[in-house]
Design an enzyme around this catalytic site. Structure first.
Site, PDB file in Angstrom:
ATOM      1  N   HIS A 146       0.811  -1.217   0.000  1.00  0.00           N
ATOM      2  CA  HIS A 146       0.000   0.000   0.000  1.00  0.00           C
ATOM      3  C   HIS A 146       0.848   1.272   0.000  1.00  0.00           C
ATOM      4  O   HIS A 146       0.332   2.362  -0.249  1.00  0.00           O
ATOM      5  CB  HIS A 146      -1.007   0.001   1.162  1.00  0.00           C
ATOM      6  CG  HIS A 146      -0.451   0.303   2.503  1.00  0.00           C
ATOM      7  ND1 HIS A 146      -0.139  -0.676   3.418  1.00  0.00           N
ATOM      8  CD2 HIS A 146      -0.174   1.473   3.123  1.00  0.00           C
ATOM      9  CE1 HIS A 146       0.305  -0.129   4.531  1.00  0.00           C
ATOM     10  NE2 HIS A 146       0.300   1.177   4.373  1.00  0.00           N
ATOM     11  N   ASP A 176       0.120  -7.734   1.673  1.00  0.00           N
ATOM     12  CA  ASP A 176       0.448  -6.307   1.646  1.00  0.00           C
ATOM     13  C   ASP A 176       1.959  -6.079   1.668  1.00  0.00           C
ATOM     14  O   ASP A 176       2.463  -5.213   2.385  1.00  0.00           O
ATOM     15  CB  ASP A 176      -0.210  -5.556   2.803  1.00  0.00           C
ATOM     16  CG  ASP A 176      -0.078  -4.035   2.646  1.00  0.00           C
ATOM     17  OD1 ASP A 176      -0.063  -3.568   1.498  1.00  0.00           O
ATOM     18  OD2 ASP A 176       0.035  -3.338   3.670  1.00  0.00           O
ATOM     19  N   GLY A 251       3.642   6.718   7.947  1.00  0.00           N
ATOM     20  CA  GLY A 251       5.038   6.870   7.534  1.00  0.00           C
ATOM     21  C   GLY A 251       5.889   5.707   8.001  1.00  0.00           C
ATOM     22  O   GLY A 251       6.947   5.433   7.438  1.00  0.00           O
ATOM     23  N   ASN A 252       5.436   4.989   9.036  1.00  0.00           N
ATOM     24  CA  ASN A 252       6.118   3.777   9.495  1.00  0.00           C
ATOM     25  C   ASN A 252       5.822   2.581   8.587  1.00  0.00           C
ATOM     26  O   ASN A 252       6.516   1.555   8.662  1.00  0.00           O
ATOM     27  CB  ASN A 252       5.697   3.402  10.917  1.00  0.00           C
ATOM     28  CG  ASN A 252       6.542   4.055  11.984  1.00  0.00           C
ATOM     29  OD1 ASN A 252       6.049   4.835  12.789  1.00  0.00           O
ATOM     30  ND2 ASN A 252       7.831   3.743  11.994  1.00  0.00           N
ATOM     31  N   SER A 253       4.796   2.687   7.752  1.00  0.00           N
ATOM     32  CA  SER A 253       4.430   1.570   6.875  1.00  0.00           C
ATOM     33  C   SER A 253       5.633   1.083   6.086  1.00  0.00           C
ATOM     34  O   SER A 253       6.302   1.862   5.411  1.00  0.00           O
ATOM     35  CB  SER A 253       3.350   2.006   5.885  1.00  0.00           C
ATOM     36  OG  SER A 253       2.122   2.146   6.506  1.00  0.00           O
ATOM     37  N   LEU A 308      -5.139 -25.068   1.353  1.00  0.00           N
ATOM     38  CA  LEU A 308      -5.806 -26.266   1.856  1.00  0.00           C
ATOM     39  C   LEU A 308      -7.118 -26.521   1.132  1.00  0.00           C
ATOM     40  O   LEU A 308      -7.487 -27.656   0.870  1.00  0.00           O
ATOM     41  CB  LEU A 308      -6.095 -26.115   3.352  1.00  0.00           C
ATOM     42  CG  LEU A 308      -4.967 -26.376   4.341  1.00  0.00           C
ATOM     43  CD1 LEU A 308      -5.447 -26.069   5.762  1.00  0.00           C
ATOM     44  CD2 LEU A 308      -4.510 -27.815   4.248  1.00  0.00           C
ATOM     45  N   GLY A 309      -7.850 -25.451   0.866  1.00  0.00           N
ATOM     46  CA  GLY A 309      -9.160 -25.591   0.235  1.00  0.00           C
ATOM     47  C   GLY A 309     -10.280 -25.762   1.233  1.00  0.00           C
ATOM     48  O   GLY A 309     -11.218 -26.541   1.000  1.00  0.00           O
ATOM     49  N   VAL A 310     -10.201 -25.026   2.367  1.00  0.00           N
ATOM     50  CA  VAL A 310     -11.238 -25.121   3.394  1.00  0.00           C
ATOM     51  C   VAL A 310     -11.629 -23.724   3.856  1.00  0.00           C
ATOM     52  O   VAL A 310     -10.846 -22.782   3.738  1.00  0.00           O
ATOM     53  CB  VAL A 310     -10.756 -25.942   4.620  1.00  0.00           C
ATOM     54  CG1 VAL A 310     -10.494 -27.383   4.240  1.00  0.00           C
ATOM     55  CG2 VAL A 310      -9.502 -25.317   5.239  1.00  0.00           C
ATOM     56  N   ILE A 312     -12.683 -21.725   7.366  1.00  0.00           N
ATOM     57  CA  ILE A 312     -12.322 -22.018   8.759  1.00  0.00           C
ATOM     58  C   ILE A 312     -12.802 -20.942   9.725  1.00  0.00           C
ATOM     59  O   ILE A 312     -13.106 -19.815   9.329  1.00  0.00           O
ATOM     60  CB  ILE A 312     -10.796 -22.176   8.900  1.00  0.00           C
ATOM     61  CG1 ILE A 312     -10.085 -20.923   8.342  1.00  0.00           C
ATOM     62  CG2 ILE A 312     -10.306 -23.437   8.212  1.00  0.00           C
ATOM     63  CD1 ILE A 312      -8.579 -20.939   8.502  1.00  0.00           C
TER      64      ILE A 312
END
Length: 506
Positions: A146, A176, A251-253, A308-310, A312
């Site tokens: 971002h 991200d 600004g810390n991003s 995995l295809g689940v 949860i």
């Protein structure tokens, strides 16, 4: 007579004052003795160094008591943390129909690109700032997606104030994260360590460029792990943040979360705040996820996500009551996708996943974090609790398309220079547009195309400098050693034809 009375009264005051002083002094001495006794047996030593202030002490590897000091760590890491300036050279309205989608990260960090014109449109250029971490001497820098998303140009400034134009090597919206590169020598770098070894209560430093204050260091502890704050809306988003009370602000991003050895344990990404600035907790992407993403971007051009295809949910007492099962610490399997890796391994709806490869999975974010470190085709040993009994399953992870192959993206240096990802146009779309073939621009990054043209993602290149383009290999062959002007000819999916020109000699 009056004088004698005053004299006796004064002596009484002096006498009682002296008695009180003796009592207070004795009490302080006894308190200090008890306090010294406590120091000898406690794990943390507290010494009154300045009236009204206390200093924490700790022990080094040899058992010697020393004051807790962050100066050595700060000296190690400051050179490896950079300032990132992202610039949009045109307004949204000038991007030929490009639209700005709601960005959940703005709720935490505000609009990365500041600037509004009086008529309500966005002024140009618009500039956003963030941070990044140099991870090797080849100039690779990790930051948040971002921070650089939608930028036309990205500039990196080192701790010594030298500035460089950066190339976007790749991005991963699901975590991200983004990987940049600068061409520079003698760079100071930071090592990544196993974030699984980070413990709640451990001291950490946050290093970055908050609120325009470059090279700022703040200290705190790890206050939680495997935390999800539902900020990332990507379909395959992975959130398993390290939470810290070290002060993190806009600004810390993309900046560094480091341990006291000066090693990277996370990339600072978001804050929990009602004001948009620091009032509580910061969140960092764990270094294990960062390592996996960087390796994939460098090796394959995109992230190879094993699945995995689940569906949860984190198990708790309320869910146990709802499902009428005994409470078991783990992750409830709500649904199992047909023919997914989990389905083929025999996993069932109602199973409770308690561990993966021997690592406990007490929450959904922790399960996501472990699986995010795997690739399609990897096999994992999963322990599930089914009807009160544990069962081991071996699951082969699939890719997003249901197979086990890697979904690679062609990455060549010229494509980085252009700032674009390409896909061969599918036959059905080509037939609809009455073209023989072509290459579609699937995504744009800071580069030649964004900085020198008004091209939008989705444009299908059919010719370059008059030469027909059928696939990605054609684009690379024509442009790889090209100097001077370039003319791209093509069409958008709505049938609109267009031409774009730019130079490759600068």
């Amino acid at each position: 007579m009056k004088s004698n009375t005053n004299t006796r009264s004064a002596w009484k005051v002096y006498f009682f004052s002296a008695v009180i002083a003796l009592v207070v002094s004795y009490g302080v001495i006894q308190f200090n003795k008890q306090n010294e006794s406590d120091k000898e047996t406690s794990g943390v030593t507290v010494v009154e160094s300045v009236p009204g202030a206390q200093a924490l002490y700790t022990k080094d590897n040899e058992g010697n008591i020393k004051p807790l000091d962050f100066t050595e760590t700060s000296e190690k890491v400051l050179d490896a943390v950079v300032h990132i300036k992202s610039t949009q050279t045109g307004s949204t309205s000038q991007r030929q129909g490009a639209r700005e989608l709601p960005d959940p990260f703005k709720e935490f960090f505000g609009d990365m690109f500041k600037g509004q014109s009086p008529n309500g449109g966005q002024s140009r250029p618009r500039v956003g700032t963030g941070s990044g971490v140099i991870i090797n001497d080849k100039g690779y820098i990790v930051t948040n997606n971002h921070v650089i998303d939608n930028a036309d140009e990205v500039e990196v400034t080192l701790y010594n104030n030298q500035s460089y134009k950066a190339t976007v090597i790749g991005t991963d919206p699901t975590t991200d994260l983004a990987l940049l590169q600068i061409k520079a020598d003698n760079l100071k770098t930071m090592s990544l360590v196993n974030s699984d070894d980070v413990e709640v209560g451990e001291w950490v430093l946050a290093v970055g460029n908050p609120l325009g204050l470059n090279s700022t260091v703040t200290a705190g502890i790890v206050s939680a792990k495997a935390r999800s704050i539902h900020i990332n809306t990507d379909k395959f988003a992975v959130e398993s943040f390290i939470q810290t009370d070290a002060a993190i602000n806009p600004g810390n991003s993309g900046g560094a979360l480091v341990n006291l050895d000066g090693n990277l344990v996370g990339i600072n990404t978001a804050i929990a705040s009602t004001t948009g600035t620091y009032t509580g907790y910061g969140f960092a992407v764990p270094s294990n996820i960062v390592t996996k993403v960087v390796e994939d971007l460098l090796k394959f051009g995109n992230v190879q996500r094993g699945m995995l295809g689940v569906s949860i949910r984190t198990m708790d007492s309320n869910l146990a009551k709802e499902k009428d099962v005994d409470f078991t610490k783990g992750v409830w399997v709500e649904q199992v996708g047909e023919d997914s890796g989990a389905d083929l391994a025999g996993m069932e709806s109602g199973d409770i996943i308690v561990s993966v490869n021997g690592k406990e999975t007490a929450t959904s974010p922790r399960l996501q974090e472990i699986i995010a470190g795997k690739r399609p085709g990897d096999k994992v040993a999963i322990i599930v609790n089914r009807n009160g009994k544990e069962k081991e399953l071996e699951v082969e992870l699939h890719n997003s398309q249901g197979g086990t192959d890697f979904i690679k993206k062609e990455k060549k240096e010229v494509f980085n220079l252009l700032g674009a990802d390409f896909e061969n146009v599918d036959k059905q779309l080509a037939k609809k547009l009455d073209i023989d073939g072509g290459v579609q621009v699937s995504k744009l990054y800071p580069g030649k195309i964004k900085s020198e043209t008004q091209m939008r993602a989705g444009f299908i290149i059919t010719h370059i400098d008059g030469k027909r383009v059928d696939d990605i290999d054609d684009v690379a062959a024509i442009l790889e050693n090209k100097k001077g002007g370039v003319m791209l000819e093509g069409v958008y999916e709505d049938g609109t034809k267009n031409y774009y020109a730019f130079g490759l000699d600068s």
